[in-house]
Write an enzyme that holds these catalytic residues in place. Structure first.
Site, PDB file in Angstrom:
ATOM      1  N   PRO A  88       0.819  -1.220   0.000  1.00  0.00           N
ATOM      2  CA  PRO A  88       0.000   0.000   0.000  1.00  0.00           C
ATOM      3  C   PRO A  88       0.853   1.271   0.000  1.00  0.00           C
ATOM      4  O   PRO A  88       0.338   2.361  -0.247  1.00  0.00           O
ATOM      5  CB  PRO A  88      -0.825  -0.103   1.282  1.00  0.00           C
ATOM      6  CG  PRO A  88      -0.474  -1.374   1.943  1.00  0.00           C
ATOM      7  CD  PRO A  88       0.562  -2.093   1.146  1.00  0.00           C
ATOM      8  N   GLU A 115       2.526  -7.548   8.810  1.00  0.00           N
ATOM      9  CA  GLU A 115       2.575  -6.103   9.052  1.00  0.00           C
ATOM     10  C   GLU A 115       3.575  -5.419   8.147  1.00  0.00           C
ATOM     11  O   GLU A 115       3.537  -4.218   7.973  1.00  0.00           O
ATOM     12  CB  GLU A 115       2.879  -5.822  10.531  1.00  0.00           C
ATOM     13  CG  GLU A 115       1.617  -5.733  11.369  1.00  0.00           C
ATOM     14  CD  GLU A 115       0.675  -6.911  11.209  1.00  0.00           C
ATOM     15  OE1 GLU A 115       1.158  -8.062  11.176  1.00  0.00           O
ATOM     16  OE2 GLU A 115      -0.530  -6.689  11.096  1.00  0.00           O
ATOM     17  N   ARG A 153      -2.928  -7.882 -20.895  1.00  0.00           N
ATOM     18  CA  ARG A 153      -3.822  -7.471 -21.983  1.00  0.00           C
ATOM     19  C   ARG A 153      -3.183  -6.422 -22.896  1.00  0.00           C
ATOM     20  O   ARG A 153      -3.706  -6.159 -23.988  1.00  0.00           O
ATOM     21  CB  ARG A 153      -5.203  -7.042 -21.490  1.00  0.00           C
ATOM     22  CG  ARG A 153      -5.203  -5.963 -20.450  1.00  0.00           C
ATOM     23  CD  ARG A 153      -6.590  -5.736 -19.890  1.00  0.00           C
ATOM     24  NE  ARG A 153      -7.445  -5.018 -20.808  1.00  0.00           N
ATOM     25  CZ  ARG A 153      -8.478  -5.534 -21.463  1.00  0.00           C
ATOM     26  NH1 ARG A 153      -8.822  -6.780 -21.284  1.00  0.00           N
ATOM     27  NH2 ARG A 153      -9.181  -4.798 -22.284  1.00  0.00           N
ATOM     28  N   ASP A 168     -10.059   1.023 -24.989  1.00  0.00           N
ATOM     29  CA  ASP A 168     -10.409   0.865 -23.580  1.00  0.00           C
ATOM     30  C   ASP A 168     -10.472   2.200 -22.851  1.00  0.00           C
ATOM     31  O   ASP A 168      -9.764   3.129 -23.178  1.00  0.00           O
ATOM     32  CB  ASP A 168      -9.348   0.015 -22.854  1.00  0.00           C
ATOM     33  CG  ASP A 168      -9.537  -1.460 -23.099  1.00  0.00           C
ATOM     34  OD1 ASP A 168     -10.544  -1.830 -23.724  1.00  0.00           O
ATOM     35  OD2 ASP A 168      -8.668  -2.231 -22.663  1.00  0.00           O
TER      36      ASP A 168
HETATM   37 CL1  6GU Z   1      -0.214  -3.714  -3.378  1.00  0.00          CL
HETATM   38  N1  6GU Z   1      -0.980  -4.429  -0.971  1.00  0.00           N
HETATM   39  C1  6GU Z   1      -1.783  -4.324   0.107  1.00  0.00           C
HETATM   40  N2  6GU Z   1      -1.563  -5.124   1.147  1.00  0.00           N
HETATM   41  N3  6GU Z   1      -2.799  -3.482   0.177  1.00  0.00           N
HETATM   42  C2  6GU Z   1      -3.008  -2.708  -0.887  1.00  0.00           C
HETATM   43  C3  6GU Z   1      -2.221  -2.765  -2.038  1.00  0.00           C
HETATM   44  C4  6GU Z   1      -1.191  -3.640  -2.040  1.00  0.00           C
HETATM   45  N4  6GU Z   1      -2.681  -1.861  -2.929  1.00  0.00           N
HETATM   46  C5  6GU Z   1      -3.723  -1.281  -2.339  1.00  0.00           C
HETATM   47  N5  6GU Z   1      -3.924  -1.792  -1.128  1.00  0.00           N
END
Ligand code: 6GU
Length: 247
Positions: A88, A115, A153, A168
């Protein structure tokens, strides 16, 4: 293209990468995908890949050793392979990033878990970090599936001319226009008459205008960077001034 995926949960990939367009691309030899279990690179009998965080705190952290050795084994020391950590905290995955990744011969995707991952993996092993959006997933696996689908794709020959990626949403920088199929009237709701007119120039213009309206309403941020003709810009201004009905 060859894609390697490093994960603690190989089973999460079995369905998603063995269906539809990705499976067809694999069968046709346009992409090779290998899923590796990180536990296979642990040194102890139990396959330990995580440990307690120095300094204390909740949760476990992925140890550097299995990740470094897995990447070294899978790449064979080829330093041209992008090593991408799904997290994230990564840069946001967008169409432009998918295009950039589609230009490589190989990709290695690492799915983060627990974590976190020992910071030395970020500093000395990984070459890119990607997030698929502003929400938290339990691990990088669903994100890796998203990245693989969006990249595959775009590879030459994966889509036929009819399903071409050129039209697209997002390839053009705009959202797509609305689609209709038979019947002409469903439960009293008619198909827009222009689509039945056989006038191809008028249909193309209507579709472009619908794409512009939809993007203005739902994703005005995309309009800033979209490739707009002078005619597109005039249309957008007319809609903004309210001199066109809100169709
Ligand atoms: Cl790549 N990993 C995690 N754990 N949560 C996420 C993500 C990735 N992308 C958005 N949320």
């Amino acid at each position: 293209m060859r894609i390697d995926i490093l994960t603690l949960f190989p089973g999460m990939f079995q369905g998603p990468l063995s269906e539809s367009i990705i499976q067809r691309a694999r069968e046709r030899g346009l992409v090779e995908i290998y899923v590796h279990n990180l536990r296979d690179f642990a040194h102890d009998r139990h396959g330990t890949v995580d440990d307690y965080p120095y300094g204390g705190g909740a949760g476990m952290v992925l140890r550097p050793q299995p990740l470094f050795e897995a990447v070294e084994t899978i790449t064979g020391g080829d330093s041209s392979v992008p090593i991408i950590l799904l997290t994230p905290q990564g840069r946001l995955f967008r169409h432009q990033v998918a295009q950039e990744l589609a230009g490589h011969d190989r990709l290695l995707l690492i799915c983060g878990r627990y974590e976190g991952v020992d910071e030395r993996v970020r500093e000395h092993l990984v070459t890119d970090e990607i997030s698929i959006g502003d929400y938290v997933l339990s691990g990088g696996e669903p994100a890796a599936v998203v990245v693989v689908d969006a990249v595959v794709r775009l590879l030459p020959g994966v889509l036929g001319s009819k399903e071409s990626a050129v039209e697209d949403s997002h390839a053009s920088g705009l959202l797509e226009y609305p689609h209709y199929t038979r019947p002409r009237v469903f439960r009293g709701w008619p198909v827009p008459p222009v689509l039945l007119s056989g006038n191809h120039a008028q249909i193309a213009r209507w579709r472009r205008e619908q794409a512009l309206r939809r993007t203005m309403e739902r994703r005005p941020d995309l309009l800033e960077t979209a490739n707009l003709s002078s005619e597109d810009k005039k249309f957008v201004e007319r809609v903004k001034r309210g001199s066109l009905p809100s169709a």
